[in-house]
Design an enzyme around this catalytic site. Structure first.
Site, PDB file in Angstrom:
ATOM      1  N   CYS A  71      41.315  34.952  42.968  1.00  0.00           N
ATOM      2  CA  CYS A  71      41.451  36.390  43.246  1.00  0.00           C
ATOM      3  C   CYS A  71      42.920  36.815  43.271  1.00  0.00           C
ATOM      4  O   CYS A  71      43.709  36.340  44.084  1.00  0.00           O
ATOM      5  CB  CYS A  71      40.771  36.705  44.580  1.00  0.00           C
ATOM      6  SG  CYS A  71      41.265  38.272  45.330  1.00  0.00           S
ATOM      7  N   GLY A  72      43.300  37.709  42.379  1.00  0.00           N
ATOM      8  CA  GLY A  72      44.675  38.175  42.297  1.00  0.00           C
ATOM      9  C   GLY A  72      45.121  38.905  43.543  1.00  0.00           C
ATOM     10  O   GLY A  72      46.259  38.741  44.010  1.00  0.00           O
ATOM     11  N   HIS A  73      44.251  39.745  44.120  1.00  0.00           N
ATOM     12  CA  HIS A  73      44.599  40.476  45.341  1.00  0.00           C
ATOM     13  C   HIS A  73      44.845  39.498  46.495  1.00  0.00           C
ATOM     14  O   HIS A  73      45.715  39.725  47.335  1.00  0.00           O
ATOM     15  CB  HIS A  73      43.474  41.447  45.727  1.00  0.00           C
ATOM     16  CG  HIS A  73      43.155  42.432  44.645  1.00  0.00           C
ATOM     17  ND1 HIS A  73      44.115  43.043  43.896  1.00  0.00           N
ATOM     18  CD2 HIS A  73      41.968  42.896  44.190  1.00  0.00           C
ATOM     19  CE1 HIS A  73      43.535  43.860  43.024  1.00  0.00           C
ATOM     20  NE2 HIS A  73      42.235  43.778  43.181  1.00  0.00           N
ATOM     21  N   CYS A  74      44.063  38.413  46.512  1.00  0.00           N
ATOM     22  CA  CYS A  74      44.230  37.405  47.568  1.00  0.00           C
ATOM     23  C   CYS A  74      45.588  36.717  47.437  1.00  0.00           C
ATOM     24  O   CYS A  74      46.277  36.481  48.438  1.00  0.00           O
ATOM     25  CB  CYS A  74      43.116  36.357  47.490  1.00  0.00           C
ATOM     26  SG  CYS A  74      41.449  37.042  47.606  1.00  0.00           S
TER      27      CYS A  74
END
Length: 516
Positions: A65-68
């Site tokens: 997950c990029g946001h993570c």
């Protein structure tokens, strides 16, 4: 009107687009992040950790997950600062792809999802995504809304707590004005608050009567509210002064810009390296002063890669810049475009005044109609031909609203093309698609990508699809005029909780969307 975007949806898409692009162009490894103060939890340690600690903030993540990944260093930094200050609050992390049972138990449906455990009670985390935002939110939930300033040293310490701090200086902290101040402090997130009745502190602040002082590390440096102090006036005072006269848009400021109570925004899209940037910025700043507290003036740097999707979101290309847009964020987003491309303080003031005088008409985006829009089985709609095709009552029309950056939309392409082939010889059925980031249609509500809507033959009804994305299920939806797997399109029910974006994963049988 921008097609059906509520204020919350606008805020989410702006932040998601900015953070996603920043992740793509930034350092994704996270290898240099010191996460030693973040507890790694599993199903074997989760319950004991929550039980044995009064306050625990838990983020549920996925390794892809990029946001993570973007949140990881921020979260680790907040954990370190809290630990060093002796805070009781613990920060923890759960890999939801491994601990699927925990994710299901706490209804995790998007990544990252943050939940706060307060003496066993579970609260949704609603704060921002910077270190100071996380710490401020946690302090509000676990301690007094405002720090008591007993000495000048306490005051100086508070001044270093953020770029903006708010202080209530009162003769009597048990009075009505102080009570109103504390009530505001409890509910405004992302700002450090202090309260005092100490004579030395009041002298240092140069106040003799009750006052609300907002100290900031930009513009004029300080604003004072000294009369008619009540909850409403304090909120308005803070909202009007907590941001710069011209605010630079980025992932950290997006929430304060789009989540505030000032609903009218004027945006300047330009590149800081452009030849006329300094002059244009000065003119923009001059105009902004006249509308302080009534309108936010926001600069979007088109040179920043992380702003590329935001610029796209407003339908602008490099060749359109510099550009001015005015938007309102009431129940739905409405966008206005000035008649002139001149960027002068006079033209900007006139443009904004025309808006407040009700003299402007909303601007709707549309691409040009492609010459081959109807040659393939899946027809291509734009703003200019949408009503002619979708609302043709002699036909049943299925439209999928997509975004060019949407992963789930790309996954749907082969299925949707097969569906188009299935109906290509059916004269009264049309299968179509529209890029909803570049085209706007009044009255059409788009809350996630892809969104599929049916316009049944001989009807004014619009039915939204909520079934499995397969050729068979979509065909049944069309053949039953939306009765199978459909809901009236004005339904406000949200398909997903969580943050959404390309990082979203299904935890149930429902189809994934890229939420706005």
């Amino acid at each position: 009107m921008f097609p059906g975007f509520t204020q919350a949806a606008i805020l989410a898409v702006i932040i998601v687009l900015t953070q996603t692009t920043k992740h793509i162009h930034g350092n994704e490894s996270g290898s240099d992040v010191d996460a030693s103060h973040v507890l790694a939890l599993s199903k074997d340690t989760f319950d004991d950790t929550v039980k044995n600690n009064k306050f625990v903030l838990v983020k549920f993540v996925a390794p892809w997950c990029g946001h993570c990944k973007a949140l990881e260093p921020v979260y680790a930094g907040a954990a370190r600062k809290l630990a060093e200050s002796g805070s009781e609050v613990k920060l923890a992390s759960v890999d939801a792809t491994i601990e699927a049972d925990l994710a299901k138990r706490f209804e995790v449906r998007g990544y990252p999802t943050l939940k706060f455990f307060l003496d066993g009670t579970v609260l949704e985390y609603t704060g921002g995504r910077s270190e100071s935002d996380i710490i401020s939110w946690l302090k509000k939930k676990t301690g007094p809304a405002a720090d008591e300033l007993k000495t000048v040293d306490d005051l100086n310490k508070l001044k270093q707590a953020g770029d903006v701090v708010v202080i209530g200086a009162f003769k009597d902290t048990d009075g009505d004005a102080a009570a109103a101040f504390l009530q505001v402090a409890k509910t405004l997130e992302g700002l450090p608050f202090g309260i005092t009745s100490n004579d030395d502190v009041r002298k240092e602040l140069e106040v003799t009567d009750d006052a609300i002082i907002l100290l900031k590390k930009f513009d004029e440096g300080r604003n004072d509210l000294t009369s008619s102090i009540d909850e409403d006036s304090i909120r308005k005072f803070i909202e009007a002064n907590q941001l710069p006269i011209v605010t630079d848009f980025n992932g950290d400021t997006a929430q304060k810009i789009f989540g505030g109570t000032i609903k009218v925004h004027v945006l300047l899209f330009a590149g800081q390296t452009s030849e006329n940037y300094v002059k244009q910025r000065e003119q923009f700043h001059t105009a902004a002063k006249q509308f302080r507290g009534k309108t936010l003036f926001v600069f979007v740097d088109a040179d920043e890669q992380e702003n590329a999707r935001v610029t796209e979101f407003f339908g602008l290309q490099k060749s359109d810049l510099p550009a001015i847009r005015l938007i309102t964020l009431e129940d739905e987003m409405t966008k206005f475009k000035p008649a002139s491309s001149d960027i002068t303080s006079e033209s900007l003031v006139s443009f904004v005044n025309e808006f407040f005088d009700g003299k402007l008409k909303p601007s709707l985006l549309s691409q040009e109609i492609p010459e081959d829009w109807d040659t393939a089985p899946v027809k291509v709609l734009v703003g200019k031909n949408f009503n002619d095709v979708a609302k043709d009552k002699s036909k049943t029309v299925l439209v999928t609203f997509v975004a060019p950056w949407c992963g789930h939309c790309k996954q749907l392409i082969p299925i949707y093309e097969q569906l188009g082939d299935h109906y290509k010889d059916t004269a009264d059925v049309v299968v179509a698609k529209m890029d909803a980031t570049a085209n706007e249609v009044e009255g059409i509500k788009i809350k996630s990508f892809p969104t599929i809507k049916l316009f049944p033959k001989d009807s004014d009804e619009i039915v939204e699809y909520f079934g499995v994305r397969s050729v068979e299920a979509l065909a049944k939806f069309i053949d039953t005029n939306g009765k199978e797997n459909g809901k009236p399109a004005d339904t406000e029910e949200s398909e997903q909780d969580g943050e959404g974006g390309e990082e979203e994963e299904e935890h149930s049988g429902e189809p994934a969307h890229e939420d706005l």
